[in-house]
Scaffold this motif. Structure first.
Motif, PDB file in Angstrom:
ATOM      1  N   ASP A 258       0.822  -1.208   0.000  1.00 28.82           N
ATOM      2  CA  ASP A 258       0.000   0.000   0.000  1.00 28.82           C
ATOM      3  C   ASP A 258       0.855   1.258   0.000  1.00 28.82           C
ATOM      4  O   ASP A 258       1.963   1.269   0.521  1.00 28.82           O
ATOM      5  N   GLN A 259       0.300   2.327  -0.569  1.00 31.49           N
ATOM      6  CA  GLN A 259       0.923   3.645  -0.432  1.00 31.49           C
ATOM      7  C   GLN A 259       0.747   4.063   1.013  1.00 31.49           C
ATOM      8  O   GLN A 259      -0.353   4.016   1.545  1.00 31.49           O
ATOM      9  N   VAL A 260       1.822   4.445   1.664  1.00 27.28           N
ATOM     10  CA  VAL A 260       1.734   4.895   3.051  1.00 27.28           C
ATOM     11  C   VAL A 260       2.235   6.324   3.152  1.00 27.28           C
ATOM     12  O   VAL A 260       3.064   6.754   2.355  1.00 27.28           O
ATOM     13  N   PHE A 261       1.724   7.038   4.118  1.00 25.14           N
ATOM     14  CA  PHE A 261       2.061   8.436   4.322  1.00 25.14           C
ATOM     15  C   PHE A 261       2.587   8.613   5.735  1.00 25.14           C
ATOM     16  O   PHE A 261       1.993   8.116   6.692  1.00 25.14           O
ATOM     17  N   ALA A 262       3.709   9.299   5.854  1.00 24.41           N
ATOM     18  CA  ALA A 262       4.323   9.534   7.154  1.00 24.41           C
ATOM     19  C   ALA A 262       3.744  10.797   7.771  1.00 24.41           C
ATOM     20  O   ALA A 262       3.485  11.774   7.074  1.00 24.41           O
ATOM     21  N   HIS A 263       3.538  10.763   9.070  1.00 24.53           N
ATOM     22  CA  HIS A 263       3.085  11.947   9.792  1.00 24.53           C
ATOM     23  C   HIS A 263       3.479  11.824  11.260  1.00 24.53           C
ATOM     24  O   HIS A 263       3.760  10.729  11.748  1.00 24.53           O
ATOM     25  N   PHE A 264       3.532  12.966  11.937  1.00 27.58           N
ATOM     26  CA  PHE A 264       3.828  12.962  13.368  1.00 27.58           C
ATOM     27  C   PHE A 264       2.711  12.272  14.130  1.00 27.58           C
ATOM     28  O   PHE A 264       1.560  12.268  13.717  1.00 27.58           O
ATOM     29  N   GLY A 265       3.084  11.768  15.318  1.00 24.45           N
ATOM     30  CA  GLY A 265       2.060  11.365  16.269  1.00 24.45           C
ATOM     31  C   GLY A 265       1.503  12.628  16.897  1.00 24.45           C
ATOM     32  O   GLY A 265       1.706  13.739  16.398  1.00 24.45           O
ATOM     33  N   ALA A 266       0.808  12.523  17.982  1.00 24.57           N
ATOM     34  CA  ALA A 266       0.234  13.682  18.673  1.00 24.57           C
ATOM     35  C   ALA A 266       1.332  14.652  19.098  1.00 24.57           C
ATOM     36  O   ALA A 266       2.482  14.254  19.308  1.00 24.57           O
ATOM     37  N   LYS A 267       0.983  15.932  19.238  1.00 27.98           N
ATOM     38  CA  LYS A 267       1.946  16.960  19.667  1.00 27.98           C
ATOM     39  C   LYS A 267       2.644  16.544  20.957  1.00 27.98           C
ATOM     40  O   LYS A 267       3.831  16.805  21.138  1.00 27.98           O
ATOM     41  N   SER A 268       1.938  15.855  21.833  1.00 32.15           N
ATOM     42  CA  SER A 268       2.550  15.417  23.097  1.00 32.15           C
ATOM     43  C   SER A 268       3.661  14.398  22.870  1.00 32.15           C
ATOM     44  O   SER A 268       4.463  14.141  23.771  1.00 32.15           O
ATOM     45  N   LEU A 269       3.741  13.818  21.672  1.00 35.62           N
ATOM     46  CA  LEU A 269       4.780  12.829  21.358  1.00 35.62           C
ATOM     47  C   LEU A 269       5.966  13.451  20.633  1.00 35.62           C
ATOM     48  O   LEU A 269       6.834  12.739  20.147  1.00 35.62           O
ATOM     49  N   ILE A 270       5.994  14.790  20.554  1.00 33.22           N
ATOM     50  CA  ILE A 270       7.125  15.512  19.994  1.00 33.22           C
ATOM     51  C   ILE A 270       7.815  16.196  21.164  1.00 33.22           C
ATOM     52  O   ILE A 270       7.264  17.122  21.764  1.00 33.22           O
ATOM     53  N   THR A 271       8.987  15.708  21.540  1.00 29.54           N
ATOM     54  CA  THR A 271       9.705  16.263  22.684  1.00 29.54           C
ATOM     55  C   THR A 271      11.103  16.691  22.252  1.00 29.54           C
ATOM     56  O   THR A 271      11.485  16.493  21.103  1.00 29.54           O
ATOM     57  N   THR A 272      11.862  17.245  23.163  1.00 27.49           N
ATOM     58  CA  THR A 272      13.227  17.644  22.843  1.00 27.49           C
ATOM     59  C   THR A 272      14.132  16.435  22.625  1.00 27.49           C
ATOM     60  O   THR A 272      15.171  16.558  21.994  1.00 27.49           O
TER      61      THR A 272
ATOM     62  N   ASN B 252      12.899  13.182  21.480  1.00 28.25           N
ATOM     63  CA  ASN B 252      12.435  12.223  20.488  1.00 28.25           C
ATOM     64  C   ASN B 252      11.115  12.681  19.864  1.00 28.25           C
ATOM     65  O   ASN B 252      10.481  13.612  20.337  1.00 28.25           O
ATOM     66  N   PHE B 253      10.726  11.989  18.786  1.00 26.70           N
ATOM     67  CA  PHE B 253       9.402  12.196  18.222  1.00 26.70           C
ATOM     68  C   PHE B 253       8.907  10.880  17.638  1.00 26.70           C
ATOM     69  O   PHE B 253       9.680   9.969  17.377  1.00 26.70           O
ATOM     70  N   ARG B 254       7.594  10.797  17.466  1.00 28.70           N
ATOM     71  CA  ARG B 254       6.997   9.595  16.900  1.00 28.70           C
ATOM     72  C   ARG B 254       6.609   9.825  15.452  1.00 28.70           C
ATOM     73  O   ARG B 254       5.992  10.824  15.106  1.00 28.70           O
ATOM     74  N   ASN B 255       6.991   8.879  14.605  1.00 25.41           N
ATOM     75  CA  ASN B 255       6.544   8.831  13.220  1.00 25.41           C
ATOM     76  C   ASN B 255       5.410   7.813  13.143  1.00 25.41           C
ATOM     77  O   ASN B 255       5.524   6.698  13.651  1.00 25.41           O
ATOM     78  N   ASN B 256       4.312   8.208  12.543  1.00 30.09           N
ATOM     79  CA  ASN B 256       3.196   7.303  12.263  1.00 30.09           C
ATOM     80  C   ASN B 256       3.071   7.145  10.764  1.00 30.09           C
ATOM     81  O   ASN B 256       3.346   8.088  10.016  1.00 30.09           O
ATOM     82  N   THR B 257       2.653   5.980  10.316  1.00 24.13           N
ATOM     83  CA  THR B 257       2.385   5.781   8.899  1.00 24.13           C
ATOM     84  C   THR B 257       1.006   5.161   8.740  1.00 24.13           C
ATOM     85  O   THR B 257       0.595   4.300   9.511  1.00 24.13           O
ATOM     86  N   ALA B 258       0.299   5.647   7.732  1.00 23.45           N
ATOM     87  CA  ALA B 258      -1.036   5.131   7.429  1.00 23.45           C
ATOM     88  C   ALA B 258      -1.250   5.202   5.925  1.00 23.45           C
ATOM     89  O   ALA B 258      -0.582   5.953   5.230  1.00 23.45           O
ATOM     90  N   ASN B 259      -2.215   4.413   5.440  1.00 23.16           N
ATOM     91  CA  ASN B 259      -2.550   4.509   4.019  1.00 23.16           C
ATOM     92  C   ASN B 259      -3.565   5.629   3.816  1.00 23.16           C
ATOM     93  O   ASN B 259      -3.970   6.302   4.779  1.00 23.16           O
ATOM     94  N   HIS B 260      -4.003   5.848   2.587  1.00 28.69           N
ATOM     95  CA  HIS B 260      -4.910   6.952   2.293  1.00 28.69           C
ATOM     96  C   HIS B 260      -6.276   6.800   2.952  1.00 28.69           C
ATOM     97  O   HIS B 260      -7.019   7.757   3.069  1.00 28.69           O
ATOM     98  N   GLU B 261      -6.605   5.602   3.430  1.00 27.60           N
ATOM     99  CA  GLU B 261      -7.871   5.382   4.138  1.00 27.60           C
ATOM    100  C   GLU B 261      -7.723   5.581   5.641  1.00 27.60           C
ATOM    101  O   GLU B 261      -8.681   5.474   6.389  1.00 27.60           O
ATOM    102  N   GLY B 262      -6.488   5.851   6.100  1.00 31.33           N
ATOM    103  CA  GLY B 262      -6.256   6.070   7.526  1.00 31.33           C
ATOM    104  C   GLY B 262      -5.878   4.833   8.301  1.00 31.33           C
ATOM    105  O   GLY B 262      -5.704   4.884   9.523  1.00 31.33           O
ATOM    106  N   THR B 263      -5.731   3.705   7.616  1.00 28.05           N
ATOM    107  CA  THR B 263      -5.336   2.467   8.289  1.00 28.05           C
ATOM    108  C   THR B 263      -3.843   2.509   8.594  1.00 28.05           C
ATOM    109  O   THR B 263      -3.030   2.743   7.701  1.00 28.05           O
TER     110      THR B 263
END
Length: 137
Positions: A94-108, A110-121
């Motif tokens: 599947d085509q996947v798209f990278a995006h940040f997790g919640a703002k609370s998961l962006i710290t000095t 570390n940060f969280r990368n989330n990936t989902a397809n165009h349907e949000g899965t």
């Protein structure tokens, strides 16, 4: 121009090379090094749920936090959590798209990368690349 401070710090305005690479001496303003260059970058692969850092700068580790969720931990912290991170992923399915997790998961640290397809899965990826710009602590 440079100076040596009493506590042993060396201060300078411009960093120059001897030109060994290109044959011509080059210089760069130290403000560019401090504020204009990437402070962290990473290329990581996932094979059979195993994260392997292929190459990186200022990344101490990556942590699998479930399907499509990876925490990137800096070796040296950022000065604040307002840095910019650009992320991209690749997969053979599947085509996947990278995006940040919640703002609370962006710290000095570390940060969280989330990936989902165009349907949000939420889906895992095979390659993740990330670049961070900001100020180091």
């Amino acid at each position: 121009r440079f100076s040596i401070m009493a506590n042993g710090t060396i201060a300078f305005d411009t960093l120059s090379t001897s030109g060994q690479i290109s044959g011509t001496a080059v210089s760069v303003d130290t403000d560019y090094l401090a504020y204009g260059s990437a402070k962290s970058w990473l290329s990581v692969t996932i094979i059979s749920n195993t994260h392997t850092i292929q190459d990186s700068l200022n990344v101490g580790s990556v942590t699998d936090d479930g399907a499509g969720r990876t925490d990137l931990v800096f070796t040296n912290n950022m000065a604040n959590d307002d840095y910019s991170a650009t992320q991209s992923t690749a997969t053979n399915g599947d085509q996947v798209f990278a995006h940040f997790g919640a703002k609370s998961l962006i710290t000095t640290s570390n940060f969280r990368n989330n990936t989902a397809n165009h349907e949000g899965t939420i889906l895992d990826y095979e390659i993740l690349c990330a670049t961070v710009h900001g100020v180091l602590a």
